[in-house]
Design an enzyme around this catalytic site. Structure first.
Site, PDB file in Angstrom:
ATOM      1  N   PHE A 153      52.009  41.149  45.187  1.00  0.00           N
ATOM      2  CA  PHE A 153      52.962  40.852  46.412  1.00  0.00           C
ATOM      3  C   PHE A 153      53.808  42.245  46.104  1.00  0.00           C
ATOM      4  CE2 PHE A 153      56.642  38.760  48.045  1.00  0.00           C
ATOM      5  CZ  PHE A 153      55.967  38.264  49.267  1.00  0.00           C
ATOM      6  N   GLY A 154      52.860  43.467  46.474  1.00  0.00           N
ATOM      7  CA  GLY A 154      53.704  44.756  46.359  1.00  0.00           C
ATOM      8  C   GLY A 154      53.760  44.844  48.192  1.00  0.00           C
ATOM      9  N   ARG A 155      53.762  46.161  48.093  1.00  0.00           N
ATOM     10  CA  ARG A 155      53.901  46.837  49.442  1.00  0.00           C
ATOM     11  C   ARG A 155      53.124  46.063  50.645  1.00  0.00           C
ATOM     12  NH1 ARG A 155      54.078  51.900  46.150  1.00  0.00           N
ATOM     13  NH2 ARG A 155      51.720  51.384  45.951  1.00  0.00           N
ATOM     14  N   ILE A 156      51.646  45.889  50.639  1.00  0.00           N
ATOM     15  CA  ILE A 156      50.850  45.424  51.335  1.00  0.00           C
ATOM     16  C   ILE A 156      50.962  43.979  51.290  1.00  0.00           C
ATOM     17  CG2 ILE A 156      48.414  45.109  52.279  1.00  0.00           C
ATOM     18  CD1 ILE A 156      47.891  48.179  51.045  1.00  0.00           C
ATOM     19  N   ARG A 176      51.791  38.737  39.970  1.00  0.00           N
ATOM     20  CA  ARG A 176      50.947  39.807  39.252  1.00  0.00           C
ATOM     21  C   ARG A 176      49.878  38.894  38.527  1.00  0.00           C
ATOM     22  NH1 ARG A 176      51.832  44.963  37.341  1.00  0.00           N
ATOM     23  NH2 ARG A 176      50.471  45.269  35.269  1.00  0.00           N
ATOM     24  N   THR A 241      41.064  42.740  50.893  1.00  0.00           N
ATOM     25  CA  THR A 241      41.174  44.095  51.542  1.00  0.00           C
ATOM     26  C   THR A 241      41.489  44.897  50.483  1.00  0.00           C
ATOM     27  OG1 THR A 241      43.287  43.474  52.172  1.00  0.00           O
ATOM     28  CG2 THR A 241      41.989  43.262  53.706  1.00  0.00           C
ATOM     29  N   ARG A 243      40.072  45.697  46.373  1.00  0.00           N
ATOM     30  CA  ARG A 243      38.979  46.420  46.032  1.00  0.00           C
ATOM     31  C   ARG A 243      37.865  45.614  45.765  1.00  0.00           C
ATOM     32  NH1 ARG A 243      40.887  50.343  47.499  1.00  0.00           N
ATOM     33  NH2 ARG A 243      41.747  52.120  46.517  1.00  0.00           N
ATOM     34  N   GLU A 272      30.422  49.194  46.543  1.00  0.00           N
ATOM     35  CA  GLU A 272      30.397  49.788  47.987  1.00  0.00           C
ATOM     36  C   GLU A 272      29.578  51.136  47.987  1.00  0.00           C
ATOM     37  OE1 GLU A 272      34.463  48.868  49.124  1.00  0.00           O
ATOM     38  OE2 GLU A 272      34.559  50.953  50.337  1.00  0.00           O
ATOM     39  N   HIS A 290      35.392  48.912  55.252  1.00  0.00           N
ATOM     40  CA  HIS A 290      36.638  49.696  54.372  1.00  0.00           C
ATOM     41  C   HIS A 290      37.447  50.342  55.409  1.00  0.00           C
ATOM     42  CE1 HIS A 290      38.025  51.013  50.246  1.00  0.00           C
ATOM     43  NE2 HIS A 290      38.950  50.812  51.188  1.00  0.00           N
ATOM     44  N   GLY A 292      40.755  49.567  56.184  1.00  0.00           N
ATOM     45  CA  GLY A 292      42.314  49.319  56.008  1.00  0.00           C
ATOM     46  C   GLY A 292      43.222  50.131  56.712  1.00  0.00           C
TER      47      GLY A 292
HETATM   48  N1  LIG Z   1      41.120  48.083  52.397  1.00  0.00           N
HETATM   49  C1  LIG Z   1      41.846  49.337  52.513  1.00  0.00           C
HETATM   50  O1  LIG Z   1      41.500  50.374  52.945  1.00  0.00           O
HETATM   51  C2  LIG Z   1      42.768  49.402  51.621  1.00  0.00           C
HETATM   52  C3  LIG Z   1      42.994  48.971  50.183  1.00  0.00           C
HETATM   53  N2  LIG Z   1      43.987  49.157  49.488  1.00  0.00           N
HETATM   54  C4  LIG Z   1      44.229  48.472  48.101  1.00  0.00           C
HETATM   55  O2  LIG Z   1      45.522  47.401  48.085  1.00  0.00           O
HETATM   56  C5  LIG Z   1      45.824  47.876  46.815  1.00  0.00           C
HETATM   57  C6  LIG Z   1      47.395  47.323  46.833  1.00  0.00           C
HETATM   58  O3  LIG Z   1      48.186  48.132  47.497  1.00  0.00           O
HETATM   59  P1  LIG Z   1      49.918  48.365  47.417  1.00  0.00           P
HETATM   60  O4  LIG Z   1      50.486  47.183  48.088  1.00  0.00           O
HETATM   61  O5  LIG Z   1      50.023  49.477  48.362  1.00  0.00           O
HETATM   62  O6  LIG Z   1      50.063  48.512  45.932  1.00  0.00           O
HETATM   63  P2  LIG Z   1      51.346  47.882  45.268  1.00  0.00           P
HETATM   64  O7  LIG Z   1      51.419  48.423  44.025  1.00  0.00           O
HETATM   65  O8  LIG Z   1      52.673  47.775  46.170  1.00  0.00           O
HETATM   66  O9  LIG Z   1      51.388  46.473  45.057  1.00  0.00           O
HETATM   67  C7  LIG Z   1      50.209  45.778  43.969  1.00  0.00           C
HETATM   68  C8  LIG Z   1      50.886  44.555  43.671  1.00  0.00           C
HETATM   69  O10 LIG Z   1      49.789  43.941  42.716  1.00  0.00           O
HETATM   70  C9  LIG Z   1      50.641  43.641  41.528  1.00  0.00           C
HETATM   71  N3  LIG Z   1      49.477  43.315  40.288  1.00  0.00           N
HETATM   72  C10 LIG Z   1      48.911  42.429  40.121  1.00  0.00           C
HETATM   73  N4  LIG Z   1      48.269  42.492  39.037  1.00  0.00           N
HETATM   74  C11 LIG Z   1      48.267  43.872  38.649  1.00  0.00           C
HETATM   75  C12 LIG Z   1      47.930  44.798  37.629  1.00  0.00           C
HETATM   76  N5  LIG Z   1      46.958  44.389  36.713  1.00  0.00           N
HETATM   77  N6  LIG Z   1      48.292  46.025  37.366  1.00  0.00           N
HETATM   78  C13 LIG Z   1      49.257  46.554  38.301  1.00  0.00           C
HETATM   79  N7  LIG Z   1      49.538  45.666  39.426  1.00  0.00           N
HETATM   80  C14 LIG Z   1      49.189  44.669  39.461  1.00  0.00           C
HETATM   81  C15 LIG Z   1      51.686  44.676  41.276  1.00  0.00           C
HETATM   82  O11 LIG Z   1      52.617  43.717  40.615  1.00  0.00           O
HETATM   83  C16 LIG Z   1      52.084  44.935  42.721  1.00  0.00           C
HETATM   84  O12 LIG Z   1      53.158  43.918  43.030  1.00  0.00           O
HETATM   85  C17 LIG Z   1      45.583  49.099  46.390  1.00  0.00           C
HETATM   86  O13 LIG Z   1      45.693  49.276  44.934  1.00  0.00           O
HETATM   87  C18 LIG Z   1      44.387  49.388  46.925  1.00  0.00           C
HETATM   88  O14 LIG Z   1      43.438  49.033  46.154  1.00  0.00           O
HETATM   89  C19 LIG Z   1      45.294  49.705  49.923  1.00  0.00           C
HETATM   90  C20 LIG Z   1      45.110  50.264  50.992  1.00  0.00           C
HETATM   91  C21 LIG Z   1      44.056  50.383  51.904  1.00  0.00           C
HETATM   92  O1  LIG Z   2      41.328  52.067  50.077  1.00  0.00           O
HETATM   93  C1  LIG Z   2      42.252  52.651  50.316  1.00  0.00           C
HETATM   94  C2  LIG Z   2      43.242  52.848  49.794  1.00  0.00           C
HETATM   95  O2  LIG Z   2      44.090  53.797  50.224  1.00  0.00           O
HETATM   96  O3  LIG Z   2      43.447  52.556  48.545  1.00  0.00           O
END
Ligand SMILES: NC(=O)C1=CN([C@@H]2O[C@H](COP(=O)(O)OP(=O)(O)OC[C@H]3O[C@@H](n4cnc5c(N)ncnc54)[C@H](O)[C@@H]3O)[C@@H](O)[C@H]2O)C=CC1
Ligand SMILES: O=CC(=O)O
Length: 329
Positions: A153-156, A176, A241, A243, A272, A290, A292
């Site tokens: 429950f982070g940004r996305i 988490r 979406t 990994r 991938e 991929h 996103g």
């Molecule tokens: N399909 C695509 O093209 C895209 C995929 N992504 C993936 O989405 C993921 C999330 O992105 P955001 O929401 O920006 O990240 P973020 O860091 O804002 O949110 C991630 C959330 O996961 C939680 N979490 C759960 N287990 C964790 C652990 N073991 N270690 C660290 N945090 C943990 C964190 O507490 C945090 O709230 C990225 O890491 C990336 O892999 C991101 C952008 C595009």
């Molecule tokens: O998968 C894409 C990313 O920005 O992470």
């Protein structure tokens, strides 16, 4: 000496122009490509490598590397061993925030696409198999009133919650998984009182749609395995979406094949760009390559942030999105 940038992935404007203006740019494809990455990183010929998921910086590569920084053109940075980079005095940057909305949109697209069987309908039209309206044609499942479970429950994750609430879904989240972390109401901002925090086990069992938004780490690899798939509701939908390796893809194929789930929507894959054997033959899975962050404006914003990260790393300035603030530069 002017900064020297090695682009192992090409980035669009304005990022490319910013790097060319700030220093000397070498394209990785012209100096050996990914196979040459360890040697290029160790050569001392470059200050900063601009890269993405296909460029792996493991501890061995980083121990030999003579770099000031690694500017990842992505928010996820599981391709870099950050602890080893910090140890080696190498800054690591990523692209948070600027791709949040585009990625949340893709998660919603998959939720709606799988539930309404849009991919099956599209394939039917292209194959010329639509013979007219039928009451039993590709009948899907409603999202309104359904429970969406968000793992991470982070940004996305939060941006997906906002969208799902607008579609009348009930939203529960595990901040988490598989461990737990209490999220204070003040951390939830405008989502306070509109979403419910639960533990990972409850999330799995209650969700009609389970959507993954965790980074890939040792804790989240195969977070969704055969056991979790067996504990999900019979009619549930899995959306990934995040990994690929967060899901045991072979176990997912088995579950989908056995009709254990309603379906799945995937933007990312365990190995991938390959897919697990059998995945592409299943009708109840919607597959995207991929995509996103793949909008023009988002990619431009990512490129700009990547360039700002890279220039700051090369010149000793403050890095706008620094993953390892403890690094001694
Ligand atoms: N399909 C695509 O093209 C895209 C995929 N992504 C993936 O989405 C993921 C999330 O992105 P955001 O929401 O920006 O990240 P973020 O860091 O804002 O949110 C991630 C959330 O996961 C939680 N979490 C759960 N287990 C964790 C652990 N073991 N270690 C660290 N945090 C943990 C964190 O507490 C945090 O709230 C990225 O890491 C990336 O892999 C991101 C952008 C595009
Ligand atoms: O998968 C894409 C990313 O920005 O992470």
């Amino acid at each position: 000496m002017s900064p020297r940038f090695l682009l192992m992935t090409e980035i669009p404007e304005p990022g490319l122009g910013m790097l060319r203006e700030a220093g000397e740019v070498t394209l990785g494809s012209e100096v050996g490509g990914n196979d040459a990455l360890p040697a290029l990183a160790a050569s001392g010929d470059y200050d900063v490598v601009v890269c993405a998921l296909a460029q792996k910086f493991d501890a061995d590569v980083l121990a030999q590397a003579r770099l000031k920084g690694i500017a990842n053109y992505a928010v996820g940075y599981n391709n870099v061993d950050v602890a080893a980079a910090t140890e080696a005095g190498i800054a690591v940057g990523n692209t948070p925030d600027v791709l949040t909305d585009a990625t949340a949109d893709i998660a919603l697209l998959l939720i709606l696409g799988v539930s309404r069987r849009a991919h099956e309908g599209e394939a039917m039209m292209r194959a010329g198999e639509f013979t007219g309206w039928r009451a039993d044609l590709l009948v899907g499942k409603d999202v309104k009133g359904a429970t969406l479970g968000l793992a991470g429950f982070g940004r996305i994750g939060k941006a997906v919650a906002e969208r799902a609430l607008a579609f009348g879904m009930d939203v529960v989240f595990a901040p988490r998984p598989p461990a737990h972390r209490e999220v204070a109401p003040e951390e939830l901002g405008e989502l306070a009182g509109r979403v419910e925090q639960v533990r990972w086990e409850e999330l799995v069992e209650r969700s009609d749609f389970l959507s993954l938004h965790v980074p890939l780490t040792a804790d989240t690899e195969h977070l969704v395995d055969a056991d979790v798939l067996a504990r999900m509701k019979d009619d549930a939908v899995l959306i990934n979406t995040a990994r690929g390796p967060v899901v045991d893809e072979a176990a997912l194929v088995e579950a989908l094949r056995a009709g254990r789930l309603f379906g799945a929507g995937l933007d990312v894959y365990e190995d991938e760009p390959a897919m697990a054997p059998g995945l592409a033959e299943l009708d109840n899975v919607m597959l995207l390559p991929h995509l996103g962050s793949a909008t023009r404006d988002t990619r431009a914003a990512m490129a700009e942030l990547t360039a700002r990260n890279a220039i700051a790393m090369a010149t000793g300035g403050e890095v706008p999105a620094l993953v390892n603030p403890d690094v001694r530069r």
